[in-house]
Write an enzyme that holds these catalytic residues in place. Structure first.
Site, PDB file in Angstrom:
ATOM      1  N   TYR A  32       3.372   9.120  12.087  1.00 36.67           N
ATOM      2  CA  TYR A  32       2.796   7.822  11.728  1.00 36.67           C
ATOM      3  C   TYR A  32       3.375   7.321  10.404  1.00 36.67           C
ATOM      4  O   TYR A  32       3.770   6.164  10.283  1.00 36.67           O
ATOM      5  CB  TYR A  32       1.276   7.940  11.640  1.00 36.67           C
ATOM      6  CG  TYR A  32       0.593   6.724  11.077  1.00 36.67           C
ATOM      7  CD1 TYR A  32       0.457   5.566  11.835  1.00 36.67           C
ATOM      8  CD2 TYR A  32       0.085   6.725   9.787  1.00 36.67           C
ATOM      9  CE1 TYR A  32      -0.170   4.446  11.322  1.00 36.67           C
ATOM     10  CE2 TYR A  32      -0.548   5.604   9.271  1.00 36.67           C
ATOM     11  CZ  TYR A  32      -0.662   4.472  10.044  1.00 36.67           C
ATOM     12  OH  TYR A  32      -1.277   3.376   9.521  1.00 36.67           O
TER      13      TYR A  32
ATOM     14  N   HIS B 249       1.036   5.401   1.310  1.00 36.68           N
ATOM     15  CA  HIS B 249       0.558   6.503   2.164  1.00 36.68           C
ATOM     16  C   HIS B 249       1.091   7.809   1.583  1.00 36.68           C
ATOM     17  O   HIS B 249       2.287   7.918   1.297  1.00 36.68           O
ATOM     18  CB  HIS B 249       1.134   6.398   3.583  1.00 36.68           C
ATOM     19  CG  HIS B 249       0.501   5.377   4.439  1.00 36.68           C
ATOM     20  ND1 HIS B 249      -0.625   5.632   5.183  1.00 36.68           N
ATOM     21  CD2 HIS B 249       0.841   4.093   4.693  1.00 36.68           C
ATOM     22  CE1 HIS B 249      -0.946   4.554   5.863  1.00 36.68           C
ATOM     23  NE2 HIS B 249      -0.074   3.604   5.577  1.00 36.68           N
TER      24      HIS B 249
ATOM     25  N   HIS C 159       0.833  -1.206   0.000  1.00 34.62           N
ATOM     26  CA  HIS C 159       0.000   0.000   0.000  1.00 34.62           C
ATOM     27  C   HIS C 159       0.865   1.252   0.000  1.00 34.62           C
ATOM     28  O   HIS C 159       2.065   1.190   0.241  1.00 34.62           O
ATOM     29  CB  HIS C 159      -0.983   0.016   1.170  1.00 34.62           C
ATOM     30  CG  HIS C 159      -0.358   0.064   2.525  1.00 34.62           C
ATOM     31  ND1 HIS C 159       0.202  -1.017   3.137  1.00 34.62           N
ATOM     32  CD2 HIS C 159      -0.218   1.093   3.392  1.00 34.62           C
ATOM     33  CE1 HIS C 159       0.655  -0.669   4.327  1.00 34.62           C
ATOM     34  NE2 HIS C 159       0.411   0.612   4.499  1.00 34.62           N
TER      35      HIS C 159
ATOM     36  N   GLN D  89       6.059   3.921   9.575  1.00 33.70           N
ATOM     37  CA  GLN D  89       5.456   2.801   8.865  1.00 33.70           C
ATOM     38  C   GLN D  89       6.455   1.671   8.586  1.00 33.70           C
ATOM     39  O   GLN D  89       6.143   0.510   8.785  1.00 33.70           O
ATOM     40  CB  GLN D  89       4.842   3.262   7.536  1.00 33.70           C
ATOM     41  CG  GLN D  89       3.521   3.943   7.712  1.00 33.70           C
ATOM     42  CD  GLN D  89       2.451   2.977   8.163  1.00 33.70           C
ATOM     43  OE1 GLN D  89       2.037   2.113   7.425  1.00 33.70           O
ATOM     44  NE2 GLN D  89       2.032   3.112   9.399  1.00 33.70           N
TER      45      GLN D  89
END
Length: 187
Positions: free
Chosen positions: A178, A115, A113, A182
Site C-alpha cells: 500500500y 506514511h 501527508h 501511494q
C-alpha cells in the site's frame, strides 16, 4: 533424514527436513528444535498447525515484534511536500527515526501527508515519539525553508491529529505494498 510438512497458514506450507541427530524420541511424538531453542512437538498421527514468529527481536527477558503504520497530514491538507522539500523531509525523518531507535520498514512522503511503517521497541512511548517526529520536523522545516510559513495559514505545519495502526505478520506485506503504491495511485 526425516521430512515434516508444516502448515503455517492457509496458503503457506513449509517443509522441514531434519537429520537423525536433530530428532529426540519422546512419548507420543518427536521433539525437534528450529529457532533459538524454541521446541515444537509433532505428533505423527496429527497435522501440526502453529505460527513461527519470523522477525522477532530479543531483549533482556522478553521477545517482541512491534510494527506500526503511522500517518499524519498537513494543516488543511495543504500540498507542500514536493521537489526538494520532499527529499529533505525524508532525509530528516530518517535521521530522527534512527535517533528514536525506530527502524523504518517503509516511508512515503506525499504532497500533503506522510506514511511511515516502523518497527520499534516496547519501551518506546509511541505518542511521545509521534510528538517528537511532528514537532521537530516542523521546526526544522521552517528553519530550512522559511517561505513555507507564509503558505500555511497561522504558520502551523501539521494537523494536530494522527493515525496509528498495529501491523501483524499477516498484514505487513499488504501495508508495505500500500505504501509503495501511494505515489502511483495518488491517495
Amino acid at each position: 533424514m526425516y521430512r515434516f510438512d508444516l502448515m503455517i497458514s492457509r496458503r503457506t506450507l513449509v517443509t522441514l527436513v531434519v537429520s537423525k541427530a536433530d530428532i529426540y524420541p519422546n512419548t507420543g511424538g518427536l521433539f525437534f528444535g528450529i529457532i533459538d531453542n524454541v521446541w515444537y512437538t509433532i505428533y505423527m498421527d496429527k497435522t501440526a498447525y502453529f505460527t513461527i514468529p519470523k522477525d522477532v527481536t530479543h531483549g533482556r527477558g522478553y521477545i517482541y515484534s512491534l510494527q506500526y503504520h503511522i500517518v499524519w497530514v498537513t494543516k488543511y491538507r495543504k500540498s507542500i511536500f514536493t521537489g526538494e522539500i520532499e527529499s529533505d523531509v525524508k532525509e530528516y525523518l530518517t535521521e530522527t527515526l534512527n535517533s528514536l531507535d525506530m527502524s523504518i520498514l517503509a516511508m512515503e512522503v506525499m504532497p500533503n501527508h506522510i506514511h511511515l511503517l516502523v518497527d520499534c521497541k516496547p519501551q518506546l512511548r509511541l505518542s511521545d515519539a509521534i510528538k517528537i517526529l511532528k514537532g521537530n520536523t516542523a521546526r526544522w522545516l521552517f528553519l530550512k525553508h522559511p517561505e513555507l510559513k507564509k503558505q500555511l495559514w497561522g504558520g502551523h505545519l501539521w494537523n494536530p491529529s494522527y493515525f496509528v495502526a498495529t501491523v501483524s505478520d499477516r498484514t505487513l506485506d499488504q501495508v508495505k505494498h500500500y505504501l509503495d503504491s501511494q505515489k502511483t495511485t495518488g491517495h
